[in-house]
Design a protein around this motif. Structure first.
Motif, PDB file in Angstrom:
ATOM      1  N   MET A 134      -0.532  12.706  33.030  1.00  0.00           N
ATOM      2  CA  MET A 134      -0.814  12.307  34.400  1.00  0.00           C
ATOM      3  C   MET A 134      -0.985  13.522  35.303  1.00  0.00           C
ATOM      4  O   MET A 134      -1.753  13.479  36.264  1.00  0.00           O
ATOM      5  N   VAL A 135      -0.269  14.614  35.001  1.00  0.00           N
ATOM      6  CA  VAL A 135      -0.431  15.848  35.774  1.00  0.00           C
ATOM      7  C   VAL A 135      -1.837  16.397  35.586  1.00  0.00           C
ATOM      8  O   VAL A 135      -2.487  16.849  36.541  1.00  0.00           O
ATOM      9  N   LEU A 136      -2.327  16.356  34.340  1.00  0.00           N
ATOM     10  CA  LEU A 136      -3.670  16.843  34.056  1.00  0.00           C
ATOM     11  C   LEU A 136      -4.733  15.933  34.674  1.00  0.00           C
ATOM     12  O   LEU A 136      -5.755  16.415  35.185  1.00  0.00           O
ATOM     13  N   ILE A 137      -4.495  14.629  34.636  1.00  0.00           N
ATOM     14  CA  ILE A 137      -5.443  13.686  35.236  1.00  0.00           C
ATOM     15  C   ILE A 137      -5.544  13.919  36.739  1.00  0.00           C
ATOM     16  O   ILE A 137      -6.638  13.897  37.318  1.00  0.00           O
ATOM     17  N   ALA A 138      -4.398  14.174  37.380  1.00  0.00           N
ATOM     18  CA  ALA A 138      -4.403  14.438  38.820  1.00  0.00           C
ATOM     19  C   ALA A 138      -5.204  15.691  39.140  1.00  0.00           C
ATOM     20  O   ALA A 138      -5.904  15.756  40.162  1.00  0.00           O
ATOM     21  N   THR A 139      -5.127  16.693  38.266  1.00  0.00           N
ATOM     22  CA  THR A 139      -5.902  17.925  38.467  1.00  0.00           C
ATOM     23  C   THR A 139      -7.389  17.656  38.315  1.00  0.00           C
ATOM     24  O   THR A 139      -8.211  18.163  39.085  1.00  0.00           O
ATOM     25  N   VAL A 140      -7.739  16.850  37.332  1.00  0.00           N
ATOM     26  CA  VAL A 140      -9.152  16.506  37.114  1.00  0.00           C
ATOM     27  C   VAL A 140      -9.716  15.742  38.311  1.00  0.00           C
ATOM     28  O   VAL A 140     -10.892  15.900  38.664  1.00  0.00           O
ATOM     29  N   LEU A 141      -8.885  14.953  38.962  1.00  0.00           N
ATOM     30  CA  LEU A 141      -9.336  14.164  40.105  1.00  0.00           C
ATOM     31  C   LEU A 141      -9.435  14.991  41.383  1.00  0.00           C
ATOM     32  O   LEU A 141      -9.851  14.462  42.419  1.00  0.00           O
ATOM     33  N   ASP A 142      -9.050  16.255  41.329  1.00  0.00           N
ATOM     34  CA  ASP A 142      -9.213  17.155  42.471  1.00  0.00           C
ATOM     35  C   ASP A 142     -10.628  17.742  42.399  1.00  0.00           C
ATOM     36  O   ASP A 142     -10.968  18.432  41.435  1.00  0.00           O
ATOM     37  N   PRO A 143     -11.489  17.476  43.383  1.00  0.00           N
ATOM     38  CA  PRO A 143     -12.896  17.933  43.306  1.00  0.00           C
ATOM     39  C   PRO A 143     -13.052  19.449  43.305  1.00  0.00           C
ATOM     40  O   PRO A 143     -14.142  19.946  43.041  1.00  0.00           O
ATOM     41  N   ARG A 144     -11.978  20.199  43.572  1.00  0.00           N
ATOM     42  CA  ARG A 144     -12.064  21.658  43.504  1.00  0.00           C
ATOM     43  C   ARG A 144     -11.865  22.169  42.085  1.00  0.00           C
ATOM     44  O   ARG A 144     -12.252  23.286  41.764  1.00  0.00           O
ATOM     45  N   PHE A 145     -11.239  21.371  41.223  1.00  0.00           N
ATOM     46  CA  PHE A 145     -10.836  21.853  39.895  1.00  0.00           C
ATOM     47  C   PHE A 145     -11.504  21.103  38.744  1.00  0.00           C
ATOM     48  O   PHE A 145     -12.162  21.692  37.903  1.00  0.00           O
ATOM     49  N   LYS A 146     -11.247  19.783  38.690  1.00  0.00           N
ATOM     50  CA  LYS A 146     -11.797  18.943  37.630  1.00  0.00           C
ATOM     51  C   LYS A 146     -11.361  19.430  36.242  1.00  0.00           C
ATOM     52  O   LYS A 146     -10.347  20.108  36.101  1.00  0.00           O
ATOM     53  N   MET A 147     -12.119  19.087  35.218  1.00  0.00           N
ATOM     54  CA  MET A 147     -11.750  19.400  33.842  1.00  0.00           C
ATOM     55  C   MET A 147     -11.862  20.892  33.549  1.00  0.00           C
ATOM     56  O   MET A 147     -11.119  21.431  32.728  1.00  0.00           O
ATOM     57  N   LYS A 148     -12.766  21.556  34.237  1.00  0.00           N
ATOM     58  CA  LYS A 148     -12.987  22.981  33.974  1.00  0.00           C
ATOM     59  C   LYS A 148     -11.716  23.791  34.256  1.00  0.00           C
ATOM     60  O   LYS A 148     -11.407  24.736  33.546  1.00  0.00           O
ATOM     61  N   TYR A 149     -10.999  23.438  35.301  1.00  0.00           N
ATOM     62  CA  TYR A 149      -9.795  24.186  35.658  1.00  0.00           C
ATOM     63  C   TYR A 149      -8.683  23.966  34.633  1.00  0.00           C
ATOM     64  O   TYR A 149      -7.926  24.877  34.312  1.00  0.00           O
ATOM     65  N   VAL A 150      -8.574  22.727  34.136  1.00  0.00           N
ATOM     66  CA  VAL A 150      -7.566  22.443  33.106  1.00  0.00           C
ATOM     67  C   VAL A 150      -7.833  23.276  31.858  1.00  0.00           C
ATOM     68  O   VAL A 150      -6.929  23.895  31.291  1.00  0.00           O
ATOM     69  N   GLU A 151      -9.099  23.292  31.420  1.00  0.00           N
ATOM     70  CA  GLU A 151      -9.452  24.085  30.240  1.00  0.00           C
ATOM     71  C   GLU A 151      -9.215  25.571  30.485  1.00  0.00           C
ATOM     72  O   GLU A 151      -8.699  26.281  29.620  1.00  0.00           O
ATOM     73  N   TRP A 152      -9.584  26.043  31.657  1.00  0.00           N
ATOM     74  CA  TRP A 152      -9.395  27.453  32.007  1.00  0.00           C
ATOM     75  C   TRP A 152      -7.913  27.826  32.037  1.00  0.00           C
ATOM     76  O   TRP A 152      -7.506  28.864  31.539  1.00  0.00           O
ATOM     77  N   GLY A 153      -7.105  26.925  32.632  1.00  0.00           N
ATOM     78  CA  GLY A 153      -5.676  27.196  32.731  1.00  0.00           C
ATOM     79  C   GLY A 153      -4.994  27.292  31.379  1.00  0.00           C
ATOM     80  O   GLY A 153      -4.208  28.213  31.123  1.00  0.00           O
ATOM     81  N   TYR A 154      -5.316  26.372  30.467  1.00  0.00           N
ATOM     82  CA  TYR A 154      -4.715  26.409  29.139  1.00  0.00           C
ATOM     83  C   TYR A 154      -5.181  27.627  28.347  1.00  0.00           C
ATOM     84  O   TYR A 154      -4.415  28.217  27.582  1.00  0.00           O
ATOM     85  N   LYS A 155      -6.422  28.009  28.545  1.00  0.00           N
ATOM     86  CA  LYS A 155      -6.921  29.193  27.843  1.00  0.00           C
ATOM     87  C   LYS A 155      -6.198  30.447  28.308  1.00  0.00           C
ATOM     88  O   LYS A 155      -5.814  31.299  27.492  1.00  0.00           O
ATOM     89  N   LYS A 156      -5.976  30.561  29.614  1.00  0.00           N
ATOM     90  CA  LYS A 156      -5.329  31.749  30.161  1.00  0.00           C
ATOM     91  C   LYS A 156      -3.850  31.829  29.796  1.00  0.00           C
ATOM     92  O   LYS A 156      -3.314  32.899  29.548  1.00  0.00           O
ATOM     93  N   GLU A 177     -13.446  30.817  39.722  1.00  0.00           N
ATOM     94  CA  GLU A 177     -14.751  30.483  40.295  1.00  0.00           C
ATOM     95  C   GLU A 177     -15.880  31.235  39.599  1.00  0.00           C
ATOM     96  O   GLU A 177     -16.973  30.697  39.394  1.00  0.00           O
ATOM     97  N   GLU A 178     -15.617  32.489  39.227  1.00  0.00           N
ATOM     98  CA  GLU A 178     -16.646  33.284  38.555  1.00  0.00           C
ATOM     99  C   GLU A 178     -16.972  32.735  37.176  1.00  0.00           C
ATOM    100  O   GLU A 178     -18.100  32.822  36.697  1.00  0.00           O
ATOM    101  N   GLU A 179     -15.954  32.168  36.495  1.00  0.00           N
ATOM    102  CA  GLU A 179     -16.155  31.691  35.135  1.00  0.00           C
ATOM    103  C   GLU A 179     -16.700  30.274  35.073  1.00  0.00           C
ATOM    104  O   GLU A 179     -17.099  29.787  34.016  1.00  0.00           O
ATOM    105  N   MET A 180     -16.672  29.565  36.197  1.00  0.00           N
ATOM    106  CA  MET A 180     -17.126  28.176  36.188  1.00  0.00           C
ATOM    107  C   MET A 180     -18.598  28.062  35.847  1.00  0.00           C
ATOM    108  O   MET A 180     -19.411  28.852  36.310  1.00  0.00           O
ATOM    109  N   GLU A 181     -18.924  27.082  35.066  1.00  0.00           N
ATOM    110  CA  GLU A 181     -20.316  26.792  34.729  1.00  0.00           C
ATOM    111  C   GLU A 181     -20.736  25.543  35.488  1.00  0.00           C
ATOM    112  O   GLU A 181     -20.029  24.543  35.510  1.00  0.00           O
ATOM    113  N   VAL A 182     -21.888  25.610  36.128  1.00  0.00           N
ATOM    114  CA  VAL A 182     -22.384  24.496  36.923  1.00  0.00           C
ATOM    115  C   VAL A 182     -23.563  23.862  36.208  1.00  0.00           C
ATOM    116  O   VAL A 182     -24.494  24.556  35.801  1.00  0.00           O
ATOM    117  N   GLU A 183     -23.519  22.558  36.040  1.00  0.00           N
ATOM    118  CA  GLU A 183     -24.602  21.846  35.362  1.00  0.00           C
ATOM    119  C   GLU A 183     -25.211  20.818  36.306  1.00  0.00           C
ATOM    120  O   GLU A 183     -24.555  20.275  37.182  1.00  0.00           O
TER     121      GLU A 183
END
Length: 308
Positions: A134-156, A177-183
């Motif tokens: 649920m913590v990860l889902i809440a992060t994904v639902l934040d339009p500033r972070f989404k799934m990319k931030y979760v993946e980035w955080g676990y990698k770091k 922000e620099e590492e984010m990929e925009v599609e």
């Protein structure tokens, strides 16, 4: 001159956060304590130990700095001032980077404490399988972070094991922000796919996430309902003084003096107070009565057949 206008506070042995508050205030009153030592002879006479040396004051500074991070984190995660659960994952990343940094410290006491706290952290969050989804889902639902931030955080944190020395301990939102990929998203895709592929908002924007979802409720109809259930979730119901404690449960002499019947009465009273009364309608009573009557008739018929 002492700029701080607050008062001193005492340490409570069973609450680590009170230790931080005591040290934080004591450091601000360092000059006052030193002057008191010079001008009031009764001050020294009333102590059961020596007055703090310069080395003691330096240690107080270090430990206050160490505990400040956890004190601020508990205020954000366990108090009603911060009601949206999307902040929890970002605070978690900051704490892990902080512990990784202190594990390298030359102070043996802080080094050992950091290792013990990291072991306790890994017990509950050492891998994705152990994390609260649920913590990860809440992060994904934040339009500033989404799934990319979760993946980035676990990698770091869990792959490379970086520390605050390697990246800024905000955590490094600029680097993210620099590492984010925009599609470019396809409008024929589902609401989830469109949301995840939409360009993230600037992570340092002064965003009120509840207002954002209210404005975009028409765009993400299903997700807007989900956020109402996700964001109010508390990260923990554990008392703040126990959140980052490496010791076991400690009962002070006030709590341990309670007799067994009193403790049992308090536990029962707490359960009763928490019980939510649900009114029962007449139809419910009628259905129960009919059910009981059917069971009794079936039982009597079975007995008659057995006697025959």
């Amino acid at each position: 001159m002492i700029a701080y206008k607050g008062g001193v506070c005492l340490d409570i042995a069973t609450r680590w956060n009170s230790t931080y508050l005591m040290l934080d205030v004591a450091v601000k009153f360092k000059k006052a304590f030193q002057r008191l030592e010079d001008e009031d002879p009764t001050y020294i006479a009333g102590l059961s130990h020596d007055t703090p040396s310069n080395e003691d004051w330096e240690k107080a500074n270090v430990f206050a700095k160490f505990l400040r991070k956890f004190y601020e984190a508990t205020k954000k995660m366990l108090r009603s001032n911060y009601v949206t659960s999307d902040n929890y994952f970002q605070e978690t990343i900051g704490i892990v980077l902080f512990l990784n940094d202190w594990e390298k410290d030359t102070n043996s006491i802080l080094n050992n404490i950091s290792k013990k706290m990291k072991e306790k952290f890994d017990k509950y969050y050492g891998s994705v399988d152990r994390s609260n989804m649920m913590v990860l889902i809440a992060t994904v639902l934040d339009p500033r972070f989404k799934m990319k931030y979760v993946e980035w955080g676990y990698k770091k944190i869990y792959v490379t094991g970086v520390s605050c020395d390697d990246i800024e301990c905000d955590p490094s939102l600029d680097e993210y922000e620099e590492e984010m990929e925009v599609e470019v998203h396809d409008m024929t895709k589902s609401e989830l796919e469109i949301y995840l592929e939409e360009k993230c908002l600037p992570v340092k924007s002064n965003l009120n996430i509840l207002d954002w979802w209210k404005v975009n409720a028409a765009t993400y109809k299903v997700f807007s309902y989900i956020t109402r259930d996700v964001f109010p979730i508390l990260v923990s119901t554990v008392a703040s003084e126990s959140a980052f404690s490496t010791s076991g449960r400690v009962l002070d002499h006030f709590r341990s003096s309670l007799s067994t019947p009193i403790v049992e009465a308090l536990v029962c009273a707490q359960d009763w107070l928490r019980y939510a009364y649900t009114p029962t309608t007449f139809e419910d009573y009628l259905m129960d009565a009919e059910s009981y009557d059917s069971e009794i008739n079936a039982h009597e018929a079975s007995n008659l057949e057995h006697e025959a």
